[in-house]
Design an enzyme around this catalytic site. Structure first.
Site, PDB file in Angstrom:
ATOM      1  N   PHE A 186      41.132  32.217  47.072  1.00 52.46           N
ATOM      2  CA  PHE A 186      40.469  33.090  46.109  1.00 52.46           C
ATOM      3  C   PHE A 186      39.943  34.372  46.735  1.00 52.46           C
ATOM      4  CE2 PHE A 186      40.106  29.022  43.982  1.00 52.46           C
ATOM      5  CZ  PHE A 186      40.331  29.357  42.660  1.00 52.46           C
ATOM      6  N   ASP A 187      40.164  35.466  46.023  1.00 56.29           N
ATOM      7  CA  ASP A 187      39.322  36.641  46.202  1.00 56.29           C
ATOM      8  C   ASP A 187      38.040  36.349  45.415  1.00 56.29           C
ATOM      9  OD1 ASP A 187      38.546  39.446  46.632  1.00 56.29           O
ATOM     10  OD2 ASP A 187      38.824  39.575  44.468  1.00 56.29           O
ATOM     11  N   ILE A 188      36.916  36.847  45.885  1.00 56.20           N
ATOM     12  CA  ILE A 188      35.635  36.507  45.253  1.00 56.20           C
ATOM     13  C   ILE A 188      35.103  37.636  44.377  1.00 56.20           C
ATOM     14  CG2 ILE A 188      33.248  35.804  45.656  1.00 56.20           C
ATOM     15  CD1 ILE A 188      35.379  33.714  46.442  1.00 56.20           C
ATOM     16  N   THR A 214      36.979  38.725  41.081  1.00 54.91           N
ATOM     17  CA  THR A 214      37.644  37.573  40.482  1.00 54.91           C
ATOM     18  C   THR A 214      36.627  36.548  40.003  1.00 54.91           C
ATOM     19  OG1 THR A 214      39.492  37.907  42.016  1.00 54.91           O
ATOM     20  CG2 THR A 214      39.407  35.805  40.845  1.00 54.91           C
TER      21      THR A 214
END
Length: 262
Positions: free
Chosen positions: A13-15, A18
């Site tokens: 994941f990009d945080i 996102t």
């Protein structure tokens, strides 16, 4: 192309953008600076709000993203809070506005205050039942810990890889190499069992394709006019998307359905 969520072991994941409402958090953090504009200026906070006049907010945020990219290229090992401070200074210069040291430092330390999207925590808890959840983020460890104990409280990650650990910022392919190698060591996941889930085309989806990951999942926060990450029509030949969802919650629902049938 058919997308089968059951074929993966790890979600990367990009945080910020996102899971975290990056645009809202950044814009709120810039309010002290924008408040110094003439009240007649349409960019002055008294003339609009983030939700009611998104076009004005996007103008400011677009300037922010360009400065961020410049600074990260110039200083790939600069801690992210210092990147934020440098952005604030340069944006103030562009707007011909004064910026105090205390304001600059406050903005640099604001990451933990950026809010999560309403669907984030529940969606991540659902996804955590089926995958190892891995962070690949352009921040430092201390800043991410503030986010994890704040707006992402209740979310459990199995591994956290930051720009501080790697020594470079996405979209550098070294970040993806680091993530895949460590996911393999920690979870026994092959490269083809890692799925990139992100909002930013520029930071995540373009380099994911270049690095040779399988087609990625685009969480299309902000629709076609998101301030961060670019427009699909401009980079459609540079990305390979397995699926597109407007929210993380929609993606989690699709995953639940897929594993229910498996």
């Amino acid at each position: 192309m058919s997308f089968n969520p059951t074929e993966y072991k790890v979600l990367s994941f990009d945080i910020y953008g996102t899971l975290i409402d990056w645009e809202r958090g950044i814009y709120q953090g810039l309010t002290p600076l924008l408040s110094k504009l003439r009240e007649s200026d349409p960019r002055h906070p008294s003339s609009h709000s983030y939700d009611k006049n998104r076009a004005v907010a996007l103008e400011i945020l677009s300037s922010y993203t360009k400065l961020e990219a410049q600074i990260q290229i110039e200083h790939p090992t600069l801690p992210y809070p210092k990147v934020l401070e440098a952005i604030y200074k340069r944006l103030a210069e562009q707007l011909s506005l004064p910026a105090s040291d205390s304001e600059i430092a406050e903005f640099g330390s604001s990451i933990g205050k950026w809010p999560a999207f309403p669907d984030t925590v529940a969606a991540m808890q659902t996804l955590g039942k089926h995958y190892k959840l891995v962070v690949l983020s352009n921040v430092d460890k201390a800043s991410f810990s503030k986010t994890l104990s704040g707006p992402l409280s209740g979310v459990k990650f199995d591994a956290i890889y930051t720009a501080e650990d790697i020594g470079s910022y996405k979209p550098d392919l070294k970040n993806f190499q680091y993530m895949v190698e460590n996911a393999g060591k920690s979870f026994g996941a092959k490269k083809e069992e890692v799925l990139k889930v992100a909002q930013s085309l520029y930071h995540d989806h373009i380099p994911a394709k270049k690095f040779g990951l399988r087609p990625s999942v685009w969480i299309k926060r902000g629709g076609d006019d998101a301030a961060m990450g670019g427009r699909l029509e401009d980079v459609k030949d540079e990305v390979q998307l397995a699926a597109v969802f407007t929210t993380l919650g929609e993606f989690a629902e699709e995953v639940e359905k897929a594993f229910g049938k498996a």
